[in-house]
Write an enzyme that holds these catalytic residues in place. Structure first.
Site, short mmCIF file in Angstrom:
data_model
loop_
_atom_site.label_atom_id
_atom_site.label_comp_id
_atom_site.label_asym_id
_atom_site.label_seq_id
_atom_site.Cartn_x
_atom_site.Cartn_y
_atom_site.Cartn_z
N ARG A 126 7.11 -3.10 -0.80
CA ARG A 126 8.25 -2.07 -0.42
C ARG A 126 9.71 -2.60 -0.69
NH1 ARG A 126 9.21 -1.03 4.33
NH2 ARG A 126 9.09 1.36 4.16
N CYS B 255 6.91 -12.82 -12.25
CA CYS B 255 8.08 -12.87 -13.20
C CYS B 255 8.86 -11.54 -13.45
CB CYS B 255 7.39 -13.16 -14.66
SG CYS B 255 6.42 -14.75 -14.49
N GLU B 256 9.66 -11.34 -12.58
CA GLU B 256 10.26 -10.10 -12.87
C GLU B 256 11.55 -10.53 -11.74
OE1 GLU B 256 9.28 -6.42 -13.03
OE2 GLU B 256 7.32 -6.47 -13.25
N TYR C 36 1.93 -0.05 5.05
CA TYR C 36 2.06 -0.04 3.49
C TYR C 36 2.32 -1.37 3.17
CZ TYR C 36 2.59 4.88 4.92
OH TYR C 36 2.14 6.25 5.55
N GLY D 91 5.07 10.55 10.18
CA GLY D 91 6.39 10.45 9.45
C GLY D 91 7.32 9.76 10.40
N PRO E 73 0.10 10.36 12.37
CA PRO E 73 0.81 9.13 12.39
C PRO E 73 0.31 7.92 11.45
CG PRO E 73 0.08 9.14 14.41
CD PRO E 73 -0.52 10.40 13.69
N GLY E 74 1.10 7.35 10.62
CA GLY E 74 0.63 6.23 10.03
C GLY E 74 1.20 4.76 10.36
N1 LLP Z 1 0.33 12.51 6.50
C1 LLP Z 1 0.38 12.72 5.20
C2 LLP Z 1 -0.25 13.74 4.59
C3 LLP Z 1 1.12 11.68 4.42
O1 LLP Z 1 1.30 11.76 3.19
C4 LLP Z 1 1.79 10.52 5.05
C5 LLP Z 1 2.18 9.57 4.30
C6 LLP Z 1 1.31 10.39 6.38
C7 LLP Z 1 0.93 11.30 7.18
C8 LLP Z 1 1.69 9.23 7.21
O2 LLP Z 1 2.93 9.09 7.40
P1 LLP Z 1 3.98 7.71 8.16
O3 LLP Z 1 3.44 8.37 9.70
O4 LLP Z 1 3.16 6.44 7.83
O5 LLP Z 1 5.31 8.02 8.12
N2 LLP Z 1 4.65 3.91 1.09
C9 LLP Z 1 5.53 4.25 1.75
C10 LLP Z 1 5.44 5.32 2.78
C11 LLP Z 1 4.47 6.61 1.91
C12 LLP Z 1 3.98 7.47 2.86
C13 LLP Z 1 3.19 8.45 2.28
N3 LLP Z 1 2.58 9.54 3.02
C14 LLP Z 1 6.48 3.20 2.43
O6 LLP Z 1 6.23 1.96 2.40
O7 LLP Z 1 7.28 3.54 3.13
#
Ligand code: LLP
Length: 416
Positions: free
Chosen positions: A313, A343-344, A371, A239, A275-276
């Site tokens: 996004r 086409c949107e 993402y 997050g 973290p992602g």
């Molecule tokens: N753990 C869980 C259970 C999650 O659902 C997520 C993200 C993460 C970790 C990693 O979160 P991060 O560190 O990346 O914030 N597509 C959206 C983001 C969707 C996130 C979904 N879950 C975007 O482009 O902003």
């Protein structure tokens, strides 16, 4: 984004000019920096040095095998949400003992695959899932290591589509029901309670909600201990946000982690993080070329060869990505709508950007490493773009561009 710097007016990824990459690999094209990826992971690992902690990269943010491989080599674990992601991380050389499995809809087949692989933990999100997992583990004659994903009901103050920690979200077990569900789990023969888990949302720039969620989880940890349920790890999810534009507030990894680590000091709990975005978001750009300029009375459109099918996004969340020219050109700027060929009317990458542009110019859409490619589609029968990973002066094609023939090969006409 120090791995993406301008030299003599040309934007580079590490030592390679993005104009060279466009010539070699075509556009649109995703470009990642090895240095930026490794630095982002190092930031977490340095803060956690000496602690019993594991960074489980959230694979969903960017699942290219080369990215996973780099992170695995530096000791990352992985947070997966599907059997497909499990196969990916194993193909990238991940250690099964460092994999956690999140997600609200795990199928029996996915559970079976993860159990036979021997993953670290299932983050269970409902009573029904707990029951199914226990059954699948029984069938295999094994015990599934579990944590419950608890929904702490804190407001992360982020975009509603990526906020997950509120009561109204589909994720996790309601805070008030978690203790009872843990007791139920303790009575099951084929699950083994190992931890507790939460994830409150994505792109958070304020550390306060994380601390609030942790306080609630720790209260539960203590209550469970009085029930005789002793947890061994706490997983705080992902997050932490990144800077998408210069005037964004921004939080360092240290500022995010310090209040959490202070609360956990002295507790015999292994710390897991998922973290992602923070690991990959600023390590990638989307390279695109201007196909046409279409100045108009009300708006000026720059039609580029990337679109919402590549980077969803902006269309999906109204997200803002900085868009810069690869080669700066002299001359007056104009305000442009940066749009794709789909086409949107929702197919835009940026609104109202001040740029000096000519047809054929290359643009870089920044902070696109998370993402981005993972959310791209084949809408309008557009093959998905190539992915290139730059390492110093070397560029590796880590996913080649799809071809239309490959897309058609999955389909067939009716027999008559
Ligand atoms: N753990 C869980 C259970 C999650 O659902 C997520 C993200 C993460 C970790 C990693 O979160 P991060 O560190 O990346 O914030 N597509 C959206 C983001 C969707 C996130 C979904 N879950 C975007 O482009 O902003």
């Amino acid at each position: 984004m120090s791995a993406f710097c301008r030299r003599d007016g040309v934007l580079h990824a590490e030592s390679v000019a993005l104009s060279e990459l466009a010539a070699d690999f075509g556009t649109p094209c995703w470009v990642y920096s090895r240095q930026a990826l490794e630095r982002a992971l190092d930031e977490f690992q340095q803060e956690l040095r000496g602690l019993d902690a594991l960074v489980c990269y959230a694979v969903k943010a960017n699942s290219n095998l080369a990215v996973l491989d780099l992170l695995a080599r530096r000791g990352a674990g992985f947070d997966i949400v599907s059997g497909g992601e499990l196969k990916r991380v194993l193909a990238a050389g991940a250690d099964p003992g460092r994999i956690v499995f999140s997600g609200v809809g795990k199928t029996a087949a996915e559970m079976e695959l993860a159990l036979t692989t021997g993953i670290l933990c299932f983050n269970v999100e409902s009573a029904a899932e707990l029951e199914r997992l226990n059954d699948v583990a029984a069938k295999l004659g094994t015990r599934a290591p579990i944590s419950l994903r608890v929904n702490p009901d804190v407001d992360a103050g982020t975009h509603p589509y990526i906020s997950t920690g509120l009561k109204e979200n589909k994720f996790g077990v309601a805070y008030d029901e978690a203790r009872a569900l843990y007791r139920q789990a303790a009575a099951l023969g084929n699950v083994e309670i190992t931890g507790i888990d939460c994830h409150i949302g994505s792109q958070l720039l304020d550390p306060a909600p994380f601390a609030e969620a942790l306080d609630k989880l720790l209260l539960l940890v203590d209550q469970l201990a009085t029930d005789g349920i002793v947890l061994h790890h706490i997983d705080l999810g992902g997050g932490l946000g990144i800077r998408y534009r210069d005037d964004d507030a921004s939080t360092t990894v240290a500022a995010y982690l310090q209040p959490l680590l202070a609360r956990l000091a002295g507790r015999p709990l292994r710390i897991l993080l998922e973290p992602g975005r923070r690991l990959v978001g600023n390590a990638g750009v989307l390279l695109t070329r201007v196909e046409y300029l279409k100045p108009g009375e009300v708006k000026n459109f720059a039609i580029v060869d990337a679109a919402m099918n590549d980077l969803a996004r902006p269309a999906l969340y109204g997200s803002w990505h900085e868009i810069v020219p690869v080669v700066t050109r002299p001359g007056a700027t104009r305000r442009w709508e940066i749009v794709g060929p789909v086409c949107e009317s929702g197919d835009f990458l940026g609104h109202d950007r001040a740029l000096a542009l000519a047809g054929g110019d290359l643009l870089a859409i920044l902070s696109a490493g998370a993402y981005g490619m993972v959310m791209s589609s084949n809408y309008n029968t557009r093959p998905r773009a190539a992915e290139v990973l730059v390492d110093g002066a070397q560029a590796h094609l880590v996913r080649r561009r799809e071809t239309v023939d490959e897309l058609l090969a999955l389909e067939q006409r009716l027999p008559c």
